[in-house]
Design an enzyme around this catalytic site. Structure first.
Site, PDB file in Angstrom:
ATOM      1  N   GLU A  31      -0.859 -53.734  47.281  1.00 32.01           N
ATOM      2  CA  GLU A  31       0.505 -54.182  46.969  1.00 32.01           C
ATOM      3  C   GLU A  31       0.769 -55.593  47.475  1.00 32.01           C
ATOM      4  O   GLU A  31       0.746 -55.861  48.684  1.00 32.01           O
ATOM      5  CB  GLU A  31       1.537 -53.237  47.592  1.00 32.01           C
TER       6      GLU A  31
ATOM      7  N   GLU B  47       9.655 -50.889  52.101  1.00 28.56           N
ATOM      8  CA  GLU B  47       8.661 -51.241  51.079  1.00 28.56           C
ATOM      9  C   GLU B  47       7.511 -50.230  51.072  1.00 28.56           C
ATOM     10  O   GLU B  47       7.022 -49.842  50.007  1.00 28.56           O
ATOM     11  CB  GLU B  47       8.112 -52.645  51.317  1.00 28.56           C
TER      12      GLU B  47
ATOM     13  N   GLU C   8       6.295 -44.934  44.279  1.00 25.63           N
ATOM     14  CA  GLU C   8       5.723 -45.440  43.031  1.00 25.63           C
ATOM     15  C   GLU C   8       4.322 -44.892  42.788  1.00 25.63           C
ATOM     16  O   GLU C   8       3.998 -44.499  41.660  1.00 25.63           O
ATOM     17  CB  GLU C   8       5.688 -46.970  43.053  1.00 25.63           C
TER      18      GLU C   8
END
Length: 117
Positions: free
Chosen positions: A22, A63, A70
């Site tokens: 990420e 995050e 996700e």
């Protein structure tokens, strides 16, 4: 003690995976590294310095949770699902709110340091 060790390994593995997969996590870790010396310069008190770094850590925590949501959602289905899309959007919104909050903390501390407050 063994449970603690395993939890530590799981934490390390999660951070490594998030860092590798990420871009947002890499950016927020960079911001955390930058926040340490900047908090020392901007924060008027030790507590203010801790608060400034803590807001950046909070963004990183949110995050990581958003990334987990996700990744799980993508694992459930690769098809477009409006409900999963809304869940992902809410995770993204959580990150956005945390970023705004952190930004306001930093602006307040900067104004405080400059004597505007």
């Amino acid at each position: 003690m063994l449970r603690f060790w395993r939890a530590t390994i799981n934490t390390r593995n999660g951070l490594i995976f998030a860092f590798r997969s990420e871009q947002a996590v890499r950016e927020e870790l960079g911001a955390l590294v930058l926040s340490l010396p900047l908090a020392w310069l901007i924060g008027a008190t030790t507590m203010r310095r801790v608060e400034l770094v803590a807001t950046v850590v909070l963004v990183l925590v949110i995050e990581l949770l958003n990334t987990a949501i996700e990744k799980l959602a993508d694992r459930l289905t690769t098809n477009h699902d409006p409900q999963i899309g809304r869940v992902k959007d809410m995770g993204s919104a959580a990150v956005g709110v945390a970023l705004v909050m952190a930004g306001l903390f930093w602006l307040f501390a900067l104004a405080e340091r400059m004597g505007a407050i």
